[in-house]
Every structure is written in structure tokens, then in C-alpha cells.
Design a protein around this motif. Structure first.
Motif, PDB file in Angstrom:
ATOM      1  N   GLU A 189       0.845  -1.208   0.000  1.00 59.58           N
ATOM      2  CA  GLU A 189       0.000   0.000   0.000  1.00 59.58           C
ATOM      3  C   GLU A 189       0.874   1.249   0.000  1.00 59.58           C
ATOM      4  O   GLU A 189       0.610   2.214  -0.718  1.00 59.58           O
ATOM      5  CB  GLU A 189      -0.910  -0.008   1.235  1.00 59.58           C
ATOM      6  N   GLU A 190       1.919   1.214   0.834  1.00 64.37           N
ATOM      7  CA  GLU A 190       2.862   2.329   0.924  1.00 64.37           C
ATOM      8  C   GLU A 190       3.529   2.563  -0.438  1.00 64.37           C
ATOM      9  O   GLU A 190       3.640   3.686  -0.909  1.00 64.37           O
ATOM     10  CB  GLU A 190       3.917   1.994   1.990  1.00 64.37           C
ATOM     11  N   GLN A 191       3.933   1.433  -1.033  1.00 68.67           N
ATOM     12  CA  GLN A 191       4.606   1.500  -2.342  1.00 68.67           C
ATOM     13  C   GLN A 191       3.662   2.052  -3.415  1.00 68.67           C
ATOM     14  O   GLN A 191       4.047   2.891  -4.230  1.00 68.67           O
ATOM     15  CB  GLN A 191       5.079   0.083  -2.711  1.00 68.67           C
ATOM     16  N   ASP A 192       2.390   1.579  -3.369  1.00 69.55           N
ATOM     17  CA  ASP A 192       1.400   2.024  -4.361  1.00 69.55           C
ATOM     18  C   ASP A 192       1.122   3.514  -4.233  1.00 69.55           C
ATOM     19  O   ASP A 192       0.823   4.181  -5.223  1.00 69.55           O
ATOM     20  CB  ASP A 192       0.091   1.254  -4.166  1.00 69.55           C
ATOM     21  N   LEU A 193       1.187   4.023  -2.994  1.00 64.58           N
ATOM     22  CA  LEU A 193       0.860   5.436  -2.762  1.00 64.58           C
ATOM     23  C   LEU A 193       2.110   6.322  -2.727  1.00 64.58           C
ATOM     24  O   LEU A 193       2.080   7.439  -2.257  1.00 64.58           O
ATOM     25  CB  LEU A 193       0.048   5.591  -1.474  1.00 64.58           C
ATOM     26  N   THR A 194       3.242   5.748  -3.181  1.00 64.83           N
ATOM     27  CA  THR A 194       4.438   6.563  -3.365  1.00 64.83           C
ATOM     28  C   THR A 194       4.511   6.945  -4.843  1.00 64.83           C
ATOM     29  O   THR A 194       4.577   6.093  -5.716  1.00 64.83           O
ATOM     30  CB  THR A 194       5.711   5.784  -2.955  1.00 64.83           C
ATOM     31  N   ILE A 195       4.421   8.254  -5.065  1.00 67.41           N
ATOM     32  CA  ILE A 195       4.338   8.718  -6.462  1.00 67.41           C
ATOM     33  C   ILE A 195       5.704   9.190  -6.935  1.00 67.41           C
ATOM     34  O   ILE A 195       6.346   9.966  -6.269  1.00 67.41           O
ATOM     35  CB  ILE A 195       3.306   9.873  -6.599  1.00 67.41           C
TER      36      ILE A 195
ATOM     37  N   LYS B  46       1.247   8.771   0.047  1.00 66.97           N
ATOM     38  CA  LYS B  46       1.952   8.608   1.320  1.00 66.97           C
ATOM     39  C   LYS B  46       3.375   9.137   1.230  1.00 66.97           C
ATOM     40  O   LYS B  46       3.981   9.447   2.240  1.00 66.97           O
ATOM     41  CB  LYS B  46       1.983   7.129   1.703  1.00 66.97           C
ATOM     42  N   ALA B  47       3.919   9.172   0.010  1.00 70.13           N
ATOM     43  CA  ALA B  47       5.286   9.674  -0.186  1.00 70.13           C
ATOM     44  C   ALA B  47       5.465  10.145  -1.620  1.00 70.13           C
ATOM     45  O   ALA B  47       4.748   9.709  -2.512  1.00 70.13           O
ATOM     46  CB  ALA B  47       6.298   8.579   0.131  1.00 70.13           C
TER      47      ALA B  47
END
Lengths: 195, 75
Positions: A189-195, B46-47
Motif C-alpha cells: 500500500e505504501e509502495q502504491d501510494l508513493t508517487i 503517502k510519499a
């Protein structure tokens, strides 16, 4: 080569999903029959399906069949009902495991890394723990029932409680995998939401 | 009930309006998908990678401080 491997693994997942569904349905049917059997045993004092044609009890071992002829007709006690209830609950645990596994397999082709799957794995682990405990209790009770039914001179039958550590081990393994999966999902999830 | 916490928020739409750049145009210039740009614009990210931030600053001819703010965010 890679394409063939991918196609065959997708086919395998589809087959497994269908298999788990079929097994879950079969378990449900078996549970229904089991429930009817329990109610019938409860109501009828001498149910027909608990009798063997020649009034005998057979205990099978890998190399030997022990056949006990009943000296006198005995009524099955309440122990058998509790034992059957235990077996029914074990079947319910198996149904839970199969249905959760089926749901996980359905997500595999698209996106298996979802929080729901970590939760499903946790449910499977808990069902394995419950199944282990209930299986041991049901077995011990059926042993006690056989003990009640057989009374032979110079033969002592001792009902024994044996805990199924294999299933507990499997449950612990699945629980650990569920936690690893949960962390993996969070990382994805973290990876998916890192743009 | 709305809760307010301090967080990093992105004012991409304001800078885009100033520079007169559309969402499609920016996605193309930066080299990210429209879906990812929407995540960024709606403060769901998130980042942000330095490379993405650099590409956005290059495309909009601005500084990171023009886009990023440390402020109240409603949850």
C-alpha cells in the motif's frame, strides 16, 4: 517458456479454487446429514443407524480388524451425541478453512495483496486451532463411547485423550504467514501510494 | 466528526492554475499516469519520490515549497 509456466500456474489456481469450492459444498452437505443424525440420536432412544447388522463393533488397525460382538444390547449413552457434536464442529472448522481458502484463491489472478487476505489467513489459523482441540475432544469421547459399549472379560479398554499437535503447528505456521502477509500488504500500500 | 491534524499537504491545483497547465498536460510532462497524479493532487499519496518532485518543479517552473505545505488537514 515463461508464458507456458504462467498459463499453467493460472490454470492450477483456477482448478484449486474450484476444488476448494466443491469440497466446501461437500462439507456443508456432510454437516447437514451430521446435524440430522445428531437430532435423530437425541430423539430416538435406539437409533437404527448406530446399529450394525450383526450387533458388532469393528475397530480397524492397519494390520488387524478387531471385531467385538456385543454380549447384550446396550443403549448408546449421551457420550455419542456429544462426540458427534464435536465432529460436527470440526466439520464447521473445515468448512471455514475451505471457504476462506476459496476466497483467497479467487483473488490470486487479479491482486492477492489485499488486507482481507491477511484477515482470511488469520481466520484459517484460528480454525486450525479450534479444529485441533475439537478433534481431540471428539476422539476422546468416541473412545469413551466404545469403552462403554465393550465389556469383555480380562480385557481392559482405556479411553485416552491425545492432543493433535500437528494441527496446532500448522495453525502457528499459518498465523505467522498471516502476520508476514499483513506487513507485506502494508508495504505494498505504501509502495502504491508513493508517487 | 472532523479531526484536524498537522500534515504535509500538496497545493498542486493552485500552482497548475497559476501556470495554466492542465492535469493531462502535467502527467505527460512529468511522465506519470493520470491516476497517480490524481492521488498526488488529492493528498492521498503517502510519499513523493525526489525524482517525481523534481520533474513536477521542472514542468511547472517552481520550487518544492510552492507545492508542499505543512498545514492543517481534515480527516
Amino acid at each position: 517458456m515463461e508464458v507456458i509456466l504462467l498459463q499453467s500456474s493460472q490454470k492450477f489456481v483456477r482448478i484449486m479454487a474450484n476444488l476448494t469450492k466443491a469440497l466446501a459444498v461437500l462439507t456443508l452437505v456432510a454437516m447437514s446429514f451430521g446435524a440430522i443424525a445428531i437430532v435423530a440420536t437425541w430423539i430416538s432412544p435406539n437409533p437404527i443407524f448406530l446399529k450394525t447388522p450383526s450387533e458388532q463393533l469393528v475397530i480397524q488397525t492397519p494390520s488387524l480388524d478387531l471385531i467385538f460382538k456385543f454380549a447384550q444390547e446396550k443403549q448408546p449413552s449421551q457420550t455419542i451425541i456429544v462426540s458427534m457434536l464435536g465432529a460436527l464442529l470440526v466439520a464447521a472448522c473445515n468448512f471455514t478453512i475451505l471457504s476462506q481458502l476459496h476466497k483467497i484463491l479467487l483473488t490470486v489472478p487479479s491482486s492477492p495483496f489485499v488486507p482481507e487476505n491477511a484477515h482470511r489467513l488469520r481466520i484459517i489459523a484460528l480454525a486450525l486451532f479450534a479444529s485441533s482441540f475439537l478433534n481431540s475432544v471428539a476422539n476422546a469421547l468416541s473412545g469413551r463411547w466404545i469403552h462403554e459399549m465393550i465389556q469383555l472379560p480380562n480385557v481392559e479398554a482405556v479411553a485416552r485423550f491425545r492432543f493433535d499437535f500437528g494441527l496446532i503447528g500448522a495453525g502457528v505456521l499459518v498465523l505467522v504467514l498471516a502476520e508476514v502477509f499483513r506487513l507485506g500488504v502494508a508495504m505494498k500500500e505504501e509502495q502504491d501510494l508513493t508517487i | 466528526m472532523d479531526m484536524k491534524t498537522k500534515d504535509i499537504i500538496i497545493h498542486l491545483d493552485r500552482v497548475m492554475l497559476e501556470k495554466n497547465v492542465s492535469l493531462n498536460e502535467l502527467a505527460e510532462k512529468v511522465g506519470i499516469t493520470l491516476a497517480n497524479l490524481s492521488i498526488l493532487k488529492n493528498n492521498k499519496a503517502k510519499a513523493v519520490r525526489f525524482s517525481t518532485l523534481a520533474a513536477i518543479c521542472h514542468a511547472l517552473d517552481c520550487q518544492p515549497g510552492d507545492i508542499l505545505k505543512y498545514s492543517d488537514i481534515e480527516e
